[in-house]
Design an enzyme around this catalytic site. Structure first.
Site, PDB file in Angstrom:
ATOM      1  CG  ASP A 195      39.094  40.565  43.434  1.00 17.46           C
ATOM      2  OD1 ASP A 195      38.036  39.895  43.424  1.00 17.46           O
ATOM      3  OD2 ASP A 195      40.200  40.084  43.703  1.00 17.46           O
ATOM      4  CE  LYS A 224      43.114  50.311  26.849  1.00 13.30           C
ATOM      5  NZ  LYS A 224      43.063  51.609  27.550  1.00 13.30           N
ATOM      6  CE1 TYR A 228      43.139  35.933  33.437  1.00 15.50           C
ATOM      7  CE2 TYR A 228      41.194  35.443  34.724  1.00 15.50           C
ATOM      8  CZ  TYR A 228      42.280  36.248  34.470  1.00 15.50           C
ATOM      9  OH  TYR A 228      42.514  37.346  35.247  1.00 15.50           O
ATOM     10  CG  ASP A 288      41.546  52.976  30.366  1.00 15.85           C
ATOM     11  OD1 ASP A 288      40.479  52.594  29.847  1.00 15.85           O
ATOM     12  OD2 ASP A 288      42.359  53.698  29.765  1.00 15.85           O
ATOM     13  CG  ASP A 306      40.205  37.681  38.006  1.00 20.07           C
ATOM     14  OD1 ASP A 306      39.675  37.644  39.136  1.00 20.07           O
ATOM     15  OD2 ASP A 306      41.288  37.137  37.743  1.00 20.07           O
TER      16      ASP A 306
END
Ligand code: NAD
Length: 358
Positions: A253, A193, A143, A225, A249
């Protein structure tokens, strides 16, 4: 003690929910013998309307002169992506995080006992209980990396976003995670990852090195994942989950949805030295703004986090959380958490019920 709190009321439902949190903070002051001074800070779409910029000059300095910052929410369709960057509320959010050095974002996701039936997971999964703390790196990664968009010879336009992490950035967020785990159930799950990304391999090596310094904390690596899957299969297994910006992020959620409503979940963002910023995880909900419909609980629980982490007043934080749980146990519901047929109350009344419980 006297505490100085910067209030960023913001846009949409922001002013309504911050008003209710202020009532609770004042009640805590009466009960426990503290006083609070509030400093109103203009930021977001309302600042664009007033002075032409969503992040007026001096915003960070005003906040830095306070002990903590409480933010409602900013944004709305009026200040959309067609507007120049300095007029968009999101620009202000990124700028304040950067200026206050808020690199650690904390999002507790806990299933409140009175709302266990709001959990969308299987009953037997919910019954095991969910109480995790997501610790997300907030100022690095993709980001904040270099972006580019250019024309290629034969593939049309192409775009790139650079994801970069330094050992320093990983170490300081990792350390926070281990320290929080020591205040909780002594477990850290670090999400990456590493089977694909070089940044993740550096992340993993750095967090492993840290883990050796915290032998009392159980440590595990989880691929992102798999983490997404485990959060809906068995979220009760997690205590502190630490991860980089973009993974955090998305996962935070997901974690918040398994606990029921977006209107219930608080968050904190902290750095080293500067005041921390507390805010509900939801946005400015323009669809219900100004209608006395918003659930103020996420903001009130954000204020509880402010007492716990910025003022180090655990009894006061516990009292707020208990007052919220009592309101829910007594059956008080705003529209977002009511089941069909249940009586619904508004933002102000929910604030008053919680204040009276204190
Ligand atoms: P949102 O969280 O504002 O709303 C999503 C849905 O949840 C809406 O239906 C809304 O009515 C409902 N909702 C949210 N908070 C609620 C509450 N307290 N009580 C009851 N219902 C609630 O997300 P969105 O619609 O995607 O975004 C709206 C605006 O908020 C956008 O401009 C976005 O950029 C902004 N936003 C700001 C922040 C922030 O200030 N930190 C965070 C996220 C989104």
């Amino acid at each position: 003690m006297n505490y100085k709190i910067a209030l960023i009321r913001g846009d949409g439902i922001g002013p309504e929910i911050v008003n209710e949190a202020v009532k609770i903070i004042d009640r805590v002051g009466e009960k426990f013998g503290h006083t609070f001074e509030y400093v109103d800070v203009l930021m977001g779409g309302c600042a664009t309307d007033a002075v032409g910029k969503s992040y007026p000059d001096g915003t960070a300095e005003t906040c830095k002169a306070c002990d903590a910052v409480l933010l409602g929410a900013v944004g709305g369709p009026k200040w959309g992506s067609d507007k120049p960057a300095e007029q968009r509320p999101e620009t202000a959010l990124l700028a304040i995080r950067k200026d206050l050095g808020l690199y650690a974002n904390l999002r507790p996701a806990a299933l409140r006992p009175a709302l266990a039936e709001a959990c969308p997971l299987k009953k037997e999964t919910a019954e095991k209980g969910i109480d995790l703390l997501m610790v997300r790196e907030l100022t690095g990664g993709i980001y904040f990396g270099k972006r580019d968009k250019y024309q290629t010879a034969n593939r049309g336009m192409e775009a790139t976003d650079l994801m970069a992490y330094s050992e320093m950035e990983i170490e300081r967020i990792g350390r926070r995670a281990f320290e929080f785990a020591r205040l909780r159930r002594h477990k850290v799950s670090s999400v990456d990852k590493a089977n694909v990304l070089e940044t993740s391999r550096l992340w993993r090596a750095t967090v492993h090195r840290l883990a050796a310094e915290y032998p009392d904390v159980q440590y595990e690596d989880v691929l992102v994942d798999n983490c997404a899957m485990q959060l809906v299969r068995d979220p009760g297994q997690f205590d502190v989950v630490v991860t980089e910006n973009m993974f955090g992020d998305i996962l935070s959620d997901e974690a918040s949805m398994v606990t029921g409503s977006i209107g219930l979940l608080p968050s904190a963002s902290m750095g080293d030295g500067a005041p921390a910023l507390y805010e509900p995880i939801h946005g400015s909900a323009p669809d219900i703004a100004g209608q006395d419909k918003a659930n103020p609980i996420a903001t009130i629980l954000s204020a509880a986090m402010m007492f716990r982490y910025s003022f180090h007043l655990a009894a006061e934080a516990d009292a707020i959380e208990a007052a919220v749980d009592k309101a829910l146990a007594d059956g008080w519901r705003t529209a977002d958490i009511a089941k069909p047929g249940e009586t619904v109350i508004g933002t102000k009344q929910m604030g008053e019920v919680i204040r009276d419980n204190l």
